[in-house]
Design a protein around this motif. Structure first.
Motif, PDB file in Angstrom:
ATOM      1  N   ALA A  46       0.851  -1.191   0.000  1.00 49.94           N
ATOM      2  CA  ALA A  46       0.000   0.000   0.000  1.00 49.94           C
ATOM      3  C   ALA A  46       0.881   1.233   0.000  1.00 49.94           C
ATOM      4  N   SER A  47       0.395   2.277  -0.650  1.00 46.43           N
ATOM      5  CA  SER A  47       1.104   3.561  -0.645  1.00 46.43           C
ATOM      6  C   SER A  47       0.126   4.668  -0.302  1.00 46.43           C
ATOM      7  N   ASP A  58      -3.710  -5.639  -5.247  1.00 47.58           N
ATOM      8  CA  ASP A  58      -4.979  -6.359  -5.410  1.00 47.58           C
ATOM      9  C   ASP A  58      -5.196  -7.375  -4.287  1.00 47.58           C
ATOM     10  N   SER A  59      -4.132  -7.976  -3.835  1.00 49.02           N
ATOM     11  CA  SER A  59      -4.240  -9.054  -2.846  1.00 49.02           C
ATOM     12  C   SER A  59      -4.692  -8.563  -1.469  1.00 49.02           C
ATOM     13  N   VAL A  60      -4.585  -7.252  -1.219  1.00 50.61           N
ATOM     14  CA  VAL A  60      -4.970  -6.735   0.105  1.00 50.61           C
ATOM     15  C   VAL A  60      -6.125  -5.751   0.039  1.00 50.61           C
ATOM     16  N   GLN A  61      -6.562  -5.439  -1.184  1.00 49.16           N
ATOM     17  CA  GLN A  61      -7.658  -4.482  -1.351  1.00 49.16           C
ATOM     18  C   GLN A  61      -8.872  -4.905  -0.530  1.00 49.16           C
ATOM     19  N   GLY A  62      -9.420  -3.966   0.240  1.00 56.10           N
ATOM     20  CA  GLY A  62     -10.592  -4.253   1.049  1.00 56.10           C
ATOM     21  C   GLY A  62     -10.286  -4.838   2.418  1.00 56.10           C
ATOM     22  N   ARG A  63      -9.032  -5.221   2.648  1.00 59.63           N
ATOM     23  CA  ARG A  63      -8.661  -5.802   3.945  1.00 59.63           C
ATOM     24  C   ARG A  63      -7.657  -4.934   4.690  1.00 59.63           C
ATOM     25  N   PHE A  64      -6.802  -4.234   3.970  1.00 61.86           N
ATOM     26  CA  PHE A  64      -5.767  -3.387   4.570  1.00 61.86           C
ATOM     27  C   PHE A  64      -6.123  -1.925   4.362  1.00 61.86           C
ATOM     28  N   SER A  65      -5.648  -1.100   5.294  1.00 63.47           N
ATOM     29  CA  SER A  65      -5.870   0.338   5.184  1.00 63.47           C
ATOM     30  C   SER A  65      -4.611   1.081   5.621  1.00 63.47           C
ATOM     31  N   ILE A  66      -4.114   1.949   4.754  1.00 59.12           N
ATOM     32  CA  ILE A  66      -2.925   2.740   5.060  1.00 59.12           C
ATOM     33  C   ILE A  66      -3.340   4.166   5.388  1.00 59.12           C
ATOM     34  N   SER A  67      -2.673   4.747   6.345  1.00 57.08           N
ATOM     35  CA  SER A  67      -2.955   6.133   6.709  1.00 57.08           C
ATOM     36  C   SER A  67      -1.705   6.745   7.321  1.00 57.08           C
ATOM     37  N   ARG A  68      -1.694   8.066   7.392  1.00 62.28           N
ATOM     38  CA  ARG A  68      -0.563   8.740   8.006  1.00 62.28           C
ATOM     39  C   ARG A  68      -1.031   9.840   8.940  1.00 62.28           C
ATOM     40  N   ILE A  74       3.849   9.496  11.777  1.00 65.08           N
ATOM     41  CA  ILE A  74       3.640   8.055  11.870  1.00 65.08           C
ATOM     42  C   ILE A  74       2.825   7.586  10.679  1.00 65.08           C
ATOM     43  N   LEU A  75       3.280   6.517  10.065  1.00 59.35           N
ATOM     44  CA  LEU A  75       2.558   5.851   8.993  1.00 59.35           C
ATOM     45  C   LEU A  75       1.974   4.567   9.563  1.00 59.35           C
ATOM     46  N   TYR A  76       0.705   4.307   9.271  1.00 55.16           N
ATOM     47  CA  TYR A  76       0.022   3.139   9.812  1.00 55.16           C
ATOM     48  C   TYR A  76      -0.366   2.186   8.684  1.00 55.16           C
ATOM     49  N   LEU A  77      -0.494   0.915   9.061  1.00 57.89           N
ATOM     50  CA  LEU A  77      -1.092  -0.071   8.176  1.00 57.89           C
ATOM     51  C   LEU A  77      -1.998  -0.948   9.034  1.00 57.89           C
ATOM     52  N   GLN A  78      -3.300  -0.746   8.869  1.00 60.17           N
ATOM     53  CA  GLN A  78      -4.288  -1.588   9.549  1.00 60.17           C
ATOM     54  C   GLN A  78      -4.541  -2.807   8.682  1.00 60.17           C
ATOM     55  N   MET A  79      -4.340  -3.983   9.241  1.00 61.87           N
ATOM     56  CA  MET A  79      -4.487  -5.220   8.485  1.00 61.87           C
ATOM     57  C   MET A  79      -5.576  -6.066   9.132  1.00 61.87           C
ATOM     58  N   ASP A  80      -6.652  -6.274   8.414  1.00 59.70           N
ATOM     59  CA  ASP A  80      -7.783  -7.068   8.890  1.00 59.70           C
ATOM     60  C   ASP A  80      -7.955  -8.310   8.027  1.00 59.70           C
ATOM     61  N   SER A  81      -8.719  -9.265   8.542  1.00 60.31           N
ATOM     62  CA  SER A  81      -8.995 -10.514   7.809  1.00 60.31           C
ATOM     63  C   SER A  81      -7.706 -11.112   7.261  1.00 60.31           C
ATOM     64  N   LEU A  82      -6.718 -11.205   8.121  1.00 60.76           N
ATOM     65  CA  LEU A  82      -5.403 -11.671   7.693  1.00 60.76           C
ATOM     66  C   LEU A  82      -5.442 -13.114   7.225  1.00 60.76           C
ATOM     67  N   LYS A  83      -4.606 -13.403   6.228  1.00 57.33           N
ATOM     68  CA  LYS A  83      -4.493 -14.730   5.647  1.00 57.33           C
ATOM     69  C   LYS A  83      -3.054 -15.229   5.810  1.00 57.33           C
ATOM     70  N   PRO A  84      -2.839 -16.529   5.794  1.00 52.87           N
ATOM     71  CA  PRO A  84      -1.467 -17.044   5.891  1.00 52.87           C
ATOM     72  C   PRO A  84      -0.542 -16.456   4.825  1.00 52.87           C
ATOM     73  N   GLU A  85      -1.075 -16.191   3.654  1.00 44.36           N
ATOM     74  CA  GLU A  85      -0.241 -15.636   2.578  1.00 44.36           C
ATOM     75  C   GLU A  85       0.146 -14.181   2.818  1.00 44.36           C
ATOM     76  N   ASP A  86      -0.376 -13.572   3.865  1.00 43.20           N
ATOM     77  CA  ASP A  86       0.053 -12.217   4.231  1.00 43.20           C
ATOM     78  C   ASP A  86       1.338 -12.240   5.064  1.00 43.20           C
ATOM     79  N   SER A  87       1.780 -13.409   5.437  1.00 41.95           N
ATOM     80  CA  SER A  87       2.984 -13.528   6.271  1.00 41.95           C
ATOM     81  C   SER A  87       4.207 -13.033   5.521  1.00 41.95           C
TER      82      SER A  87
END
Length: 122
Positions: A46-47, A58-68, A74-87
């Motif tokens: 995300a940028s 595309d793989s994180v659209q709708g699940r991750f949110s970036i903000s500053r 501080i730059l944030y990355l909120q990650m929801d509905s995490l999947k093993p492939e997000d590791s």
């Protein structure tokens, strides 16, 4: 060069959430989160632009949110509905101040944090 320090990583079960934070000595127009899984190239997750424009993989659209928070730097990355492939290892990055298009590959981001591990178990 901007100094960046990530925090907030860890281990979580699939479906869970994490919030990453990146404390910066300064913020450029384009800030981003990248990740790198073992054996894979570093990819832009995300940028975020100074004016709030955001781009997501595309793989994180709708699940991750970036903000500053430009005041706290501080730059944030909120990650929801995490999947093993997000590791992977997540990196905070800042582009050169002259860059105004933020959908850039890793090679165009010049300042990097040390990275922080995110592990999602199934």
């Amino acid at each position: 060069q901007v100094q960046l320090v990530e925090s907030g990583g860890g281990s979580v079960q699939a479906g869970g959430s994490l919030r990453l934070s990146c404390t910066a000595s300064g913020m450029t127009f384009c800030m981003a989160w990248f990740r790198q899984a073992p054996g894979k190239e570093r990819e832009r997750v995300a940028s975020n632009s100074h004016y709030g424009q955001v781009l997501y993989a595309d793989s994180v659209q709708g699940r991750f949110s970036i903000s500053r928070d430009s005041v706290k730097k501080i730059l944030y990355l909120q990650m929801d509905s995490l999947k093993p492939e997000d590791s992977g290892i997540y990196y905070c990055a800042a582009a050169e101040p002259s860059r105004t298009f933020c959908g850039l590959p890793a090679s165009d981001y010049k300042s990097w944090g040390q990275g922080i591990q995110v592990t999602v178990s199934s």
